[in-house]
Design a protein around this motif. Sequence first.
Motif, mmCIF file in Angstrom:
data_model
loop_
_atom_site.group_PDB
_atom_site.id
_atom_site.type_symbol
_atom_site.label_atom_id
_atom_site.label_comp_id
_atom_site.label_asym_id
_atom_site.label_seq_id
_atom_site.Cartn_x
_atom_site.Cartn_y
_atom_site.Cartn_z
ATOM 1 N N ALA A 48 0.851 -1.184 0.000
ATOM 2 C CA ALA A 48 0.000 0.000 0.000
ATOM 3 C C ALA A 48 0.885 1.232 0.000
ATOM 4 O O ALA A 48 1.977 1.227 0.573
ATOM 5 C CB ALA A 48 -0.925 0.009 1.215
ATOM 6 N N ARG A 49 0.412 2.302 -0.658
ATOM 7 C CA ARG A 49 1.156 3.561 -0.740
ATOM 8 C C ARG A 49 0.427 4.626 0.068
ATOM 9 O O ARG A 49 -0.779 4.799 -0.058
ATOM 10 C CB ARG A 49 1.266 4.016 -2.196
ATOM 11 N N CYS A 50 1.174 5.364 0.876
ATOM 12 C CA CYS A 50 0.592 6.454 1.656
ATOM 13 C C CYS A 50 0.206 7.601 0.721
ATOM 14 O O CYS A 50 1.038 8.056 -0.071
ATOM 15 C CB CYS A 50 1.598 6.943 2.695
ATOM 16 N N PRO A 51 -1.040 8.078 0.815
ATOM 17 C CA PRO A 51 -1.464 9.177 -0.055
ATOM 18 C C PRO A 51 -0.811 10.518 0.295
ATOM 19 O O PRO A 51 -0.795 11.423 -0.527
ATOM 20 C CB PRO A 51 -2.976 9.241 0.144
ATOM 21 N N TYR A 52 -0.269 10.645 1.497
ATOM 22 C CA TYR A 52 0.369 11.896 1.907
ATOM 23 C C TYR A 52 1.824 11.985 1.491
ATOM 24 O O TYR A 52 2.249 12.959 0.891
ATOM 25 C CB TYR A 52 0.278 12.085 3.425
ATOM 26 N N CYS A 53 2.613 10.974 1.848
ATOM 27 C CA CYS A 53 4.062 11.082 1.641
ATOM 28 C C CYS A 53 4.600 10.151 0.553
ATOM 29 O O CYS A 53 5.759 10.245 0.181
ATOM 30 C CB CYS A 53 4.805 10.822 2.950
ATOM 31 N N GLY A 54 3.764 9.231 0.056
ATOM 32 C CA GLY A 54 4.194 8.340 -1.007
ATOM 33 C C GLY A 54 4.982 7.126 -0.554
ATOM 34 O O GLY A 54 5.400 6.325 -1.373
ATOM 35 N N THR A 55 5.177 6.981 0.760
ATOM 36 C CA THR A 55 5.901 5.814 1.259
ATOM 37 C C THR A 55 5.123 4.549 0.908
ATOM 38 O O THR A 55 3.910 4.489 1.080
ATOM 39 C CB THR A 55 6.100 5.908 2.781
ATOM 40 N N VAL A 56 5.825 3.560 0.385
ATOM 41 C CA VAL A 56 5.212 2.284 0.048
ATOM 42 C C VAL A 56 5.547 1.280 1.142
ATOM 43 O O VAL A 56 6.713 1.103 1.495
ATOM 44 C CB VAL A 56 5.717 1.764 -1.324
ATOM 45 N N TYR A 57 4.506 0.660 1.695
ATOM 46 C CA TYR A 57 4.661 -0.399 2.688
ATOM 47 C C TYR A 57 4.357 -1.703 1.967
ATOM 48 O O TYR A 57 3.290 -1.858 1.379
ATOM 49 C CB TYR A 57 3.680 -0.182 3.845
ATOM 50 N N LYS A 58 5.314 -2.626 1.994
ATOM 51 C CA LYS A 58 5.198 -3.850 1.211
ATOM 52 C C LYS A 58 5.648 -5.043 2.047
ATOM 53 O O LYS A 58 6.637 -4.962 2.774
ATOM 54 C CB LYS A 58 6.085 -3.711 -0.028
ATOM 55 N N LEU A 59 4.926 -6.154 1.906
ATOM 56 C CA LEU A 59 5.359 -7.379 2.572
ATOM 57 C C LEU A 59 6.639 -7.879 1.919
ATOM 58 O O LEU A 59 6.782 -7.835 0.692
ATOM 59 C CB LEU A 59 4.288 -8.466 2.461
ATOM 60 N N LYS A 60 7.577 -8.343 2.724
ATOM 61 C CA LYS A 60 8.812 -8.911 2.200
ATOM 62 C C LYS A 60 8.474 -10.159 1.385
ATOM 63 O O LYS A 60 7.468 -10.815 1.625
ATOM 64 C CB LYS A 60 9.763 -9.291 3.340
ATOM 65 N N ALA A 61 9.339 -10.491 0.458
ATOM 66 C CA ALA A 61 9.156 -11.692 -0.369
ATOM 67 C C ALA A 61 8.991 -12.919 0.517
ATOM 68 O O ALA A 61 9.745 -13.110 1.466
ATOM 69 C CB ALA A 61 10.349 -11.867 -1.302
ATOM 70 N N GLY A 62 7.989 -13.717 0.221
ATOM 71 C CA GLY A 62 7.730 -14.927 0.993
ATOM 72 C C GLY A 62 6.815 -14.725 2.180
ATOM 73 O O GLY A 62 6.362 -15.694 2.772
ATOM 74 N N GLU A 63 6.520 -13.483 2.539
ATOM 75 C CA GLU A 63 5.623 -13.200 3.662
ATOM 76 C C GLU A 63 4.173 -13.186 3.165
ATOM 77 O O GLU A 63 3.895 -12.663 2.076
ATOM 78 C CB GLU A 63 5.950 -11.836 4.293
ATOM 79 N N HIS A 64 3.280 -13.749 3.945
ATOM 80 C CA HIS A 64 1.865 -13.763 3.584
ATOM 81 C C HIS A 64 1.051 -13.426 4.806
ATOM 82 O O HIS A 64 1.371 -13.852 5.915
ATOM 83 C CB HIS A 64 1.447 -15.142 3.063
ATOM 84 N N PHE A 65 -0.020 -12.660 4.594
ATOM 85 C CA PHE A 65 -0.925 -12.324 5.686
ATOM 86 C C PHE A 65 -2.187 -13.163 5.512
ATOM 87 O O PHE A 65 -2.862 -13.084 4.495
ATOM 88 C CB PHE A 65 -1.292 -10.845 5.677
ATOM 89 N N GLY A 66 -2.498 -13.995 6.512
ATOM 90 C CA GLY A 66 -3.696 -14.820 6.467
ATOM 91 C C GLY A 66 -4.769 -14.224 7.362
ATOM 92 O O GLY A 66 -4.533 -13.991 8.528
ATOM 93 N N ALA A 67 -5.925 -13.977 6.784
ATOM 94 C CA ALA A 67 -7.009 -13.337 7.535
ATOM 95 C C ALA A 67 -7.864 -14.332 8.312
ATOM 96 O O ALA A 67 -8.934 -14.011 8.754
ATOM 97 C CB ALA A 67 -7.879 -12.521 6.592
ATOM 98 N N GLY A 68 -7.415 -15.561 8.431
ATOM 99 C CA GLY A 68 -8.113 -16.529 9.258
ATOM 100 C C GLY A 68 -9.441 -17.003 8.727
ATOM 101 O O GLY A 68 -10.336 -17.341 9.472
ATOM 102 N N HIS A 69 -9.639 -17.012 7.425
ATOM 103 C CA HIS A 69 -10.896 -17.491 6.843
ATOM 104 C C HIS A 69 -10.832 -18.985 6.639
ATOM 105 O O HIS A 69 -9.897 -19.537 6.191
ATOM 106 C CB HIS A 69 -11.185 -16.826 5.499
#
Length: 69
Positions: A48-69
């Motif tokens: 995701a990119r911050c709309p204010y400063c443009g900083t991009v936050y990105k998961l490192k390669a191989g990282e996954h977020f599981g929402a528990g579904h």
Amino acid sequence: MTTSSLVELLASDLNAQGGVFCPSPKADMKIWNSHPKVYLDVGRTGEARCPYCGTVYKLKAGEHFGAGH
């Protein structure tokens, strides 16, 4: 033109909903002299990119977020 930063995150850096807030100490930002705090949903797409400063936050390669579904 401003140069945006890239902050690589581990899945454990995300909150329970899969997001982070910007400004963030992980981006080497001082909270008191930055833009308003915004929620960024990184877990949904992996970045995701911050709309204010443009900083991009990105998961490192191989990282996954599981929402528990």
